[in-house]
Design an enzyme around this catalytic site. Structure first.
Site, mmCIF file in Angstrom:
data_model
loop_
_atom_site.group_PDB
_atom_site.id
_atom_site.type_symbol
_atom_site.label_atom_id
_atom_site.label_comp_id
_atom_site.label_asym_id
_atom_site.label_seq_id
_atom_site.Cartn_x
_atom_site.Cartn_y
_atom_site.Cartn_z
ATOM 1 N N CYS A 115 -30.328 10.295 -14.391
ATOM 2 C CA CYS A 115 -30.437 11.426 -13.464
ATOM 3 C C CYS A 115 -31.897 11.855 -13.314
ATOM 4 C CB CYS A 115 -29.572 12.577 -13.993
ATOM 5 S SG CYS A 115 -29.392 13.930 -12.844
ATOM 6 N N CYS A 197 -33.549 22.045 -14.922
ATOM 7 C CA CYS A 197 -32.400 22.108 -14.026
ATOM 8 C C CYS A 197 -31.270 22.903 -14.679
ATOM 9 C CB CYS A 197 -31.912 20.704 -13.717
ATOM 10 S SG CYS A 197 -33.106 19.715 -12.806
ATOM 11 N N CYS A 223 -38.195 14.596 -19.571
ATOM 12 C CA CYS A 223 -37.517 14.094 -18.369
ATOM 13 C C CYS A 223 -37.976 12.676 -18.020
ATOM 14 C CB CYS A 223 -37.775 15.018 -17.195
ATOM 15 S SG CYS A 223 -39.519 15.139 -16.750
HETATM 16 S S1 SF4 Z 1 -32.963 17.826 -15.866
HETATM 17 FE FE1 SF4 Z 1 -32.322 17.708 -13.713
HETATM 18 S S2 SF4 Z 1 -32.778 15.625 -13.115
HETATM 19 FE FE2 SF4 Z 1 -32.760 15.666 -15.384
HETATM 20 S S3 SF4 Z 1 -30.637 15.210 -16.016
HETATM 21 FE FE3 SF4 Z 1 -30.742 17.400 -15.815
HETATM 22 S S4 SF4 Z 1 -30.054 17.787 -13.703
HETATM 23 FE FE4 SF4 Z 1 -30.631 15.653 -13.805
#
Ligand code: SF4
Length: 247
Positions: A115, A197, A223
């Protein structure tokens, strides 16, 4: 173009320089082929303030994953307007739309690395291609991975990453924010000290590590923008790495 040795030497010299001096050097050396990224959270405000004070109109990349808190999007709008920023929103490549729409609710929980890769790493790579350098706000005291970072880092694609705040601590960020009366992300006072997020961020206690509320239970603290995940891959390599059964 700087050699690898020049970058190493400069990076060492910058260990004793202020963030503003490092930013000034980056602006003089690389503009207009220079940009910065910002997640518009409370800790991001000092760097945003410094960079845009030194170079008005600097491109500020904001990655719009589609999973942000409403408060983040509103805060981004407010700051962009009040500080007259040149914010450029980044989105995932549309070739992933069908796959992501089929997995919108589950993807952040079932495969957060994929993701993040689709929503953050790839869009940032695409935005940075063609530039010479980018400014990031990471600090050594934030994560294990960041503790070993350098102020200047030459990426495998030839882009130079500049980390002016690397030696700053949480206390330095707080001091600068207070001195300059910088606004805080609206969720900060509710215990969201590092805001990512919505599916991957929770509120934490006052004494917890700054990023303790990120990807809780997933053994993940980054991330991918600041790790080896930030390498260019074609679509077949991505599918293979993440074992995707899609066309
Ligand atoms: S931080 Fe945002 S981009 Fe990363 S897994 Fe979570 S929802 Fe997805």
């Amino acid at each position: 173009m700087l050699s690898v040795e020049e970058i190493r030497q400069l990076s060492e010299e910058f260990e004793t320089k202020t963030p503003q001096e490092i930013i000034q050097w980056a602006v003089e050396t690389f503009c207009p082929d220079l940009a910065m990224s910002s997640s518009f959270q409370t800790q991001s405000m000092p760097l945003l303030h410094m960079v845009t004070s030194i170079r008005r109109g600097m491109r500020v990349y904001f990655i719009d994953t589609g999973y942000h808190f409403w408060e983040t999007l509103m805060f981004r709008e407010q700051i962009a307007h009040e500080w007259e920023l040149n914010v450029v929103d980044l989105y995932r490549n549309s070739r992933w739309d069908i796959f992501v729409r089929q997995h919108t609710r589950t993807l952040p929980f079932e495969d957060p690395n994929l993701c993040c890769y689709l929503h953050k790493v790839q869009p940032m790579q695409a935005a940075l291609s063609g530039l010479k350098a980018w400014i990031s706000g990471i600090r050594r005291d934030q994560t294990f991975e960041r503790a070993h970072a350098k102020i200047l880092e030459l990426q495998s694609d030839g882009l130079l990453k500049v980390n002016p705040l690397l030696n700053w601590t949480k206390a330095d960020v707080k001091r600068y924010a207070e001195e300059h009366n910088l606004p805080a992300h609206p969720l900060y006072r509710k215990g969201y000290r590092s805001v990512g997020c919505a599916p991957c961020t929770i509120a934490i206690g006052a004494n917890d590590d700054e990023r303790a509320g990120r990807w809780v239970g997933h053994g993940k603290s980054e991330c991918g923008l600041h790790t080896t995940m930030f390498t260019h891959k074609n679509i077949d390599e991505v599918k293979k790495e993440f074992q995707l059964e899609i066309k």
